[in-house]
Design a protein around this motif. Structure first.
Motif, mmCIF file in Angstrom:
data_model
loop_
_atom_site.group_PDB
_atom_site.id
_atom_site.type_symbol
_atom_site.label_atom_id
_atom_site.label_comp_id
_atom_site.label_asym_id
_atom_site.label_seq_id
_atom_site.Cartn_x
_atom_site.Cartn_y
_atom_site.Cartn_z
ATOM 1 N N UNK A 188 -5.292 -2.454 1.127
ATOM 2 C CA UNK A 188 -6.638 -1.922 1.360
ATOM 3 C C UNK A 188 -6.881 -1.676 2.859
ATOM 4 N N UNK A 189 -6.488 -2.654 3.676
ATOM 5 C CA UNK A 189 -6.741 -2.559 5.118
ATOM 6 C C UNK A 189 -5.954 -1.416 5.760
ATOM 7 N N UNK A 190 -4.827 -1.049 5.160
ATOM 8 C CA UNK A 190 -4.031 0.071 5.687
ATOM 9 C C UNK A 190 -4.584 1.434 5.243
ATOM 10 N N UNK A 191 -5.676 1.392 4.471
ATOM 11 C CA UNK A 191 -6.316 2.634 3.978
ATOM 12 C C UNK A 191 -5.334 3.522 3.222
ATOM 13 N N UNK A 192 -4.614 2.893 2.299
ATOM 14 C CA UNK A 192 -3.602 3.644 1.546
ATOM 15 C C UNK A 192 -4.160 4.224 0.245
#
Length: 198
Positions: A193-197
Motif C-alpha cells: 500500500x505504501x509503495x502506491x502499487x
C-alpha cells in the motif's frame, strides 16, 4: 539514475520505534475446509494480499522439506493463517494462490513459489516480489521486510527468531507462531500500500 539509495542497517533499525503488529484479535487460524471457505469469501473482496508461507525447518544436510506447512494471507485489516494438513483446507489455499486477479505481495518468495508448485500442484498467479520493486526504485541492497518497514514507516519490524525456527508442521500452532506468521503477511500488504502499487 542518481546514486543508489541506502538501506538502513541493523543498528539504525534497532533505534526506531516498533511497527504496530496485528494482535490475535485480528488473526484467524484456518485448519478446516469450512474455515478456509469463510476466509476465501472475505479475502476475495480485496485487490491484493500480503503473502508468505512457513515450512518446518530442516537441520540435516540433504534433508528435504515437505513444506509449506502454513500459508498466510493478509489484508490491511486482518490476517488468515492456513494450516495445510487438511485436504479441503489445502484445496482452498491452492485455489486462492492460483487466482490470477489478485496480487500476492511478499518478500523472498522464490523458495515459497517452488514449494507451492511441488506441494499444491498449482502455479501461483499474481505473485509480486516486493524486493524487486525496491530495486527498481533505486535501493541497492536486497530489501527484506525489516528494511522495507524502516524505509517506508521509519519503524522497526520485530521478528522472533524462536518462532521463525519453530516446528510449523505441528498439529496446533502456538500463539507466538500465529502472530509471527500473520505479521509477515500483514507487513507485506502495508508495504504494498505504501509503495502506491494499487
Amino acid at each position: 539514475m542518481n546514486a543508489r539509495l541506502p538501506t538502513p542497517d541493523k543498528d539504525a533499525i534497532a533505534l526506531l520505534p516498533p511497527f504496530e503488529r496485528l494482535g490475535l484479535d485480528r488473526i484467524t487460524w484456518v485448519c478446516t475446509g469450512d474455515q478456509a471457505r469463510q476466509a476465501q469469501a472475505q479475502l476475495m473482496q480485496t485487490p491484493a494480499w500480503g503473502f508468505d508461507t512457513e515450512s518446518k525447518p530442516t537441520f540435516k544436510v540433504g534433508e528435504q522439506s515437505d513444506g509449506p506447512h502454513v500459508l498466510q494471507l493478509s489484508t490491511a485489516e486482518r490476517a488468515w493463517v492456513f494450516q495445510l494438513h487438511d485436504p479441503d483446507c489445502r484445496a482452498v489455499s491452492a485455489a486462492l494462490l492460483a487466482h490470477p486477479g489478485i496480487v500476492k505481495a511478499g518478500f523472498g518468495l522464490g523458495d515459497d513459489r517452488k514449494r507451492i508448485i511441488h506441494k499444491l500442484d498449482i502455479e501461483p498467479q499474481g505473485i509480486l516480489e516486493l524486493n524487486t520493486v525496491f530495486h527498481q526504485r533505486g535501493y541497492r541492497k536486497d530489501m527484506g521486510v525489516k528494511g522495507a518497514v524502516a524505509v517506508l514507516f521509519n519503524q522497526r519490524f520485530i521478528k522472533s527468531k524462536k518462532a521463525a525456527t519453530s516446528n510449523w508442521a505441528n498439529e496446533r500452532l502456538s500463539e507466538a507462531q500465529l502472530i509471527y506468521a500473520a505479521n509477515d503477511a500483514y507487513a507485506a500488504i502495508r508495504v504494498w500500500q505504501a509503495l502506491n502499487l494499487a
